[in-house]
Design a protein around this motif. Structure first.
Motif, short mmCIF file in Angstrom:
data_model
loop_
_atom_site.label_atom_id
_atom_site.label_comp_id
_atom_site.label_asym_id
_atom_site.label_seq_id
_atom_site.Cartn_x
_atom_site.Cartn_y
_atom_site.Cartn_z
N ARG A 1 -7.61 2.53 1.77
CA ARG A 1 -6.22 2.31 1.39
C ARG A 1 -6.08 2.25 -0.14
N MET A 2 -4.88 2.61 -0.59
CA MET A 2 -4.53 2.48 -2.00
C MET A 2 -3.30 1.59 -2.09
N ALA A 3 -3.37 0.60 -2.97
CA ALA A 3 -2.30 -0.41 -3.00
C ALA A 3 -2.04 -0.88 -4.43
N LEU B 1 1.29 6.34 -4.99
CA LEU B 1 -0.04 6.06 -4.41
C LEU B 1 -0.33 7.00 -3.24
N ASP B 2 0.71 7.34 -2.47
CA ASP B 2 0.53 8.23 -1.33
C ASP B 2 0.10 9.62 -1.80
N ARG B 3 0.71 10.10 -2.87
CA ARG B 3 0.31 11.41 -3.41
C ARG B 3 -1.10 11.33 -4.00
N TYR B 4 -1.39 10.24 -4.65
CA TYR B 4 -2.68 10.09 -5.32
C TYR B 4 -3.82 10.04 -4.31
N LYS B 5 -3.60 9.34 -3.22
CA LYS B 5 -4.67 9.20 -2.21
C LYS B 5 -5.09 10.55 -1.64
N ASP B 6 -4.13 11.48 -1.57
CA ASP B 6 -4.44 12.80 -1.01
C ASP B 6 -5.42 13.57 -1.88
N LEU B 7 -5.45 13.27 -3.17
CA LEU B 7 -6.38 13.95 -4.08
C LEU B 7 -7.82 13.66 -3.70
N PHE B 8 -8.05 12.51 -3.09
CA PHE B 8 -9.43 12.08 -2.79
C PHE B 8 -9.68 12.02 -1.28
N ASP C 1 0.81 -1.22 0.00
CA ASP C 1 0.00 0.00 0.00
C ASP C 1 0.85 1.27 0.00
N SER C 2 0.17 2.40 0.12
CA SER C 2 0.83 3.71 0.03
C SER C 2 1.78 3.97 1.20
#
Length: 211
Positions: free
Chosen positions: A140-142, A125-132, A56-57
């Protein structure tokens, strides 16, 4: 007169034959498109989430057993997507906001899985999760780094991913729900946010009534 009768009989036979073909091709009139037929088949077969290793992120690695005893609400995405994935995740965020707060992380975990593991590393993925506004825990994003394992999951869940020569992918999109034992129990239209949130609540509340 006889000729007209023969013509009528012939037309009726053609019509009946056409209806039989339509019945077969649409799973008994229940599926009018290939995508609907795919979803109907998945719900009937209820495949088990395979033993794959996700990262995951946060850089944590685990299998689906990480969420044993909880429902897992899943999307399949890639962060380089500039079209449907953004809408898919925006809708997922809306479902997340509609689910009772006390269910999040306790009864239901949200999980976005990338099918582009080479580019979607934990930092991406960590940067992307912040968008949402994903918190990285209850949502989680993985990625699944190992290609054979990724292909196994996509195959079982009927996720079609077709790469082009520019680093993009054509793919289908939906909400997938895995139950507390790791079995796919529902595939939902990702455009119907309220309906999806209500369905999640119903699954949890039905379980609670049976306790």
């Amino acid at each position: 007169m006889i000729k007209n009768r023969h013509t009528s009989v012939f037309c009726i036979l053609i019509l009946v034959f056409g209806l039989v073909l339509f019945y077969i091709g649409t799973d008994g009139f229940t599926a009018y498109t290939a995508e609907t037929a795919r979803v109907t088949k998945l719900i009937e077969e209820q495949p088990v989430f395979p033993e794959v290793l996700m990262e995951d992120s946060e850089g944590r690695t685990y299998s689906i057993s990480e969420f044993e005893g909880k429902y897992v609400f899943i999307t399949f995405i890639y962060t380089g997507c500039t079209t449907i994935c953004i809408k898919l995740e925006e809708n997922m965020a809306q479902v997340y906001d509609l689910v009772p707060y006390e269910y999040l992380g306790e009864e239901i975990v949200f999980l976005s899985i990338s099918f582009d593991p080479d580019r979607d590393d934990p930092a991406t993925l960590d940067r992307y999760k912040d968008l949402f506004k994903s918190d990285g825990e209850t949502w989680r994003m993985a990625r699944i780094p190992e290609k054979t394992q990724l292909d196994s999951l996509l195959n079982k869940f009927g996720v079609i991913v077709i790469p082009d020569d520019r680093g993009n992918f054509a793919h289908n999109s939906a909400f997938y729900l895995v139950d507390r034992q790791g079995t796919l129990v529902d595939v939902m239209d990702f455009t119907k946010v309220t309906e999806a949130a209500n369905t999640l609540r119903q699954y949890v509340e039905t379980d609670k009534k049976g306790e």
